[in-house]
Design an enzyme around this catalytic site. Structure first.
Site, PDB file in Angstrom:
ATOM      1  N   ASP A  86       0.784  -1.239   0.000  1.00 21.89           N
ATOM      2  CA  ASP A  86       0.000   0.000   0.000  1.00 21.89           C
ATOM      3  C   ASP A  86       0.817   1.290   0.000  1.00 21.89           C
ATOM      4  OD1 ASP A  86      -0.977  -0.710   3.416  1.00 21.89           O
ATOM      5  OD2 ASP A  86       0.947  -0.198   2.566  1.00 21.89           O
ATOM      6  N   ASP A 113      -3.047  10.277   2.863  1.00 20.69           N
ATOM      7  CA  ASP A 113      -4.138  10.441   3.829  1.00 20.69           C
ATOM      8  C   ASP A 113      -4.989   9.176   3.920  1.00 20.69           C
ATOM      9  OD1 ASP A 113      -5.063  11.096   1.315  1.00 20.69           O
ATOM     10  OD2 ASP A 113      -5.794  13.084   1.876  1.00 20.69           O
ATOM     11  N   GLU A 126     -12.381  11.741   8.992  1.00 18.72           N
ATOM     12  CA  GLU A 126     -12.626  12.660   7.878  1.00 18.72           C
ATOM     13  C   GLU A 126     -12.759  11.894   6.566  1.00 18.72           C
ATOM     14  OE1 GLU A 126      -9.309  15.088   6.691  1.00 18.72           O
ATOM     15  OE2 GLU A 126     -10.602  16.540   5.714  1.00 18.72           O
ATOM     16  N   GLU A 127     -12.052  10.774   6.475  1.00 19.51           N
ATOM     17  CA  GLU A 127     -12.004  10.033   5.208  1.00 19.51           C
ATOM     18  C   GLU A 127     -13.174   9.065   5.012  1.00 19.51           C
ATOM     19  OE1 GLU A 127      -9.871  10.957   3.008  1.00 19.51           O
ATOM     20  OE2 GLU A 127      -8.704  12.212   4.353  1.00 19.51           O
ATOM     21  N   ASP A 179      -8.846  13.172  12.203  1.00 18.83           N
ATOM     22  CA  ASP A 179      -8.439  13.662  10.884  1.00 18.83           C
ATOM     23  C   ASP A 179      -7.085  12.989  10.676  1.00 18.83           C
ATOM     24  OD1 ASP A 179      -7.411  14.987   8.729  1.00 18.83           O
ATOM     25  OD2 ASP A 179      -7.804  17.013   9.493  1.00 18.83           O
ATOM     26  N   LEU A 181      -4.838  12.774   8.307  1.00 18.66           N
ATOM     27  CA  LEU A 181      -3.739  13.608   7.825  1.00 18.66           C
ATOM     28  C   LEU A 181      -4.292  15.007   7.572  1.00 18.66           C
ATOM     29  CD1 LEU A 181      -0.846  12.631   7.568  1.00 18.66           C
ATOM     30  CD2 LEU A 181      -1.134  12.687   5.109  1.00 18.66           C
ATOM     31  N   ASP A 182      -3.863  15.923   8.386  1.00 22.01           N
ATOM     32  CA  ASP A 182      -4.327  17.296   8.272  1.00 22.01           C
ATOM     33  C   ASP A 182      -3.297  18.110   7.495  1.00 22.01           C
ATOM     34  OD1 ASP A 182      -6.004  19.624   9.090  1.00 22.01           O
ATOM     35  OD2 ASP A 182      -4.121  20.194  10.052  1.00 22.01           O
ATOM     36  N   GLU A 232     -11.403  18.500  13.921  1.00 23.18           N
ATOM     37  CA  GLU A 232     -10.373  19.531  13.770  1.00 23.18           C
ATOM     38  C   GLU A 232     -10.539  20.569  14.894  1.00 23.18           C
ATOM     39  OE1 GLU A 232      -9.214  19.467   9.044  1.00 23.18           O
ATOM     40  OE2 GLU A 232     -11.025  20.555   9.540  1.00 23.18           O
TER      41      GLU A 232
END
Ligand code: AHG
Ligand code: MN
Ligand code: MN
Length: 355
Positions: free
Chosen positions: A84, A90, A113-114, A136, A138-139, A295
């Site tokens: 992967d 993200d 978030e995803e 989140d 990856l911000d 967030e």
């Protein structure tokens, strides 16, 4: 700070100060020592924080070699021998967090978030979990391609639903005051994990030579005031009039403008050096862009625990907002208490003026 699991003060809670300063304290040791501070000290919360620490190390490893992976030629098919690695970072970070949290079964559900909906975590053995985690993964992920700092943000809540049944969306739609722990990881020039369980804020820097997060920032306190403001000033003409006037005032007062474009990085700088971060409504995002649950809320808990403030542009405390949707957006002004107070007074004064 109202949290459901924090014991009343004066109980001899573990603080960073109570740990000797002359030796290395790892994140795991700190978490375990702090376990007794919780009303429901079953070890679940300890386990969750440990899981997040492990996921952070895995994500850190991939973030650090993101450029290399591209140089070495990820195949167009999106597949290579090591699996992967070619996924967008993200998505990778999301998978690792979910994987780490699922493996231990310390939480009963996660939200990210995803992912559009909440994800139920199957029970591991006879363990009945009382917590849900949202994040989140990856911000600031648009910064990845240009070697600029990104982060992970997380919030942990005690579930409201019956522990004998599946978790529900209501377990996630709780106001930020109900967070039992919140934190972030900043993958920067060094990698730091900062978290709070409602007893102050501590930061742990990853020592790559031993692969451990080590206590480096004890009992973090945000400066009362600052000299910088942080906002995407490119949207100036899309902001409401009072926000435009406030920004003009920042400029008149010779405040410096600092904007990285990854909220974790911008808020971390402000936590250490003081200042104010703003994401007001724009024409594109009339309700604000940033997400309340994964967030704004966790970063607000951290900043408040460090002595700062966080409100929205309707001047409501972020942590008091009662969410109605998982991916709800909101406006935010967060940072040094004197600067947030100043913004609040400015908006109040400005909106009282006759049109
Ligand atoms: P994400 O990468 O998780 O989607 O978050 C990006 C967010 C936040 O980190 C940052 O402060 C903000 O978006 C930047 O937005 P603009 O590019 O509109 O300034
Ligand atoms: Mn984000
Ligand atoms: Mn993100």
């Amino acid at each position: 700070m109202a949290t459901s699991t924090k014991k009343p003060s004066g109980n001899g809670a573990t603080t960073a100060a109570s740990i000797p300063g002359n030796r290395i304290v790892t994140l795991d040791e700190f978490i375990i020592r702090s376990e007794k501070d919780f009303e429901y000290a079953t070890g679940e919360l300890t386990g969750l924080l440990r899981d997040i620490g492990v996921a952070a190390k895995i994500i850190n490893r991939e973030v650090n070699k993101a450029g290399l992976v591209n140089i070495l030629g990820a195949s167009d098919s999106g597949e290579n021998t090591s699996g992967d690695m070619q996924q967008k970072l993200d998505v990778y970070a999301n998978e690792k967090l979910i994987e780490c949290l699922k493996n231990s079964g310390e939480c009963c559900a996660v939200a990210s978030e995803e992912n559009k909906d909440i994800i139920l975590v199957p029970q591991v053995g006879s363990k009945k979990s009382h917590y849900v985690v949202m994040f989140d993964p990856l911000d600031g992920s648009s910064n990845i391609d240009v070697n600029v700092s990104v982060g992970t943000i997380f919030a942990i809540y005690r579930r409201k639903s019956d522990p004998n049944g599946p978790a529900t969306i209501e377990d996630f739609l709780q106001p930020g005051t109900r967070q039992v722990a919140a934190g972030y990881v900043l993958y920067g020039t060094s990698t730091i994990l900062v978290y709070t369980t409602g007893n102050g804020v501590n930061g742990f820097t990853l020592d790559p030579s031993i692969g451990e997060f080590c206590l480096s920032h004890r009992n973090m306190r945000i400066p009362e005031n600052g000299q910088t403001y942080s906002v995407n000033q490119g949207y100036y003409s899309k902001f409401d009039l009072e926000m435009r006037r406030y920004i003009d005032q920042c400029s008149d007062m010779n405040y410096g403008l600092r904007y990285i474009g990854s909220m974790v990085s911008d808020v971390h700088r402000i936590l250490i050096q003081g200042g104010i971060f703003l994401y007001p409504s724009t024409r594109k995002y009339p309700k604000g862009k940033l997400r309340l649950l994964y967030e704004c809320n966790p970063l607000s808990m951290i900043v408040e625990q460090a002595g700062g403030k966080a409100i929205n542009t309707q001047l409501k405390r972020i942590l008091d907002m009662v969410p109605s949707e998982l991916h709800q957006r909101g406006t935010i002004a967060i940072g040094s208490p004197a600067m947030v107070d100043e913004l609040q007074a400015f908006i109040e004064r400005y909106s009282a003026l006759p049109l």
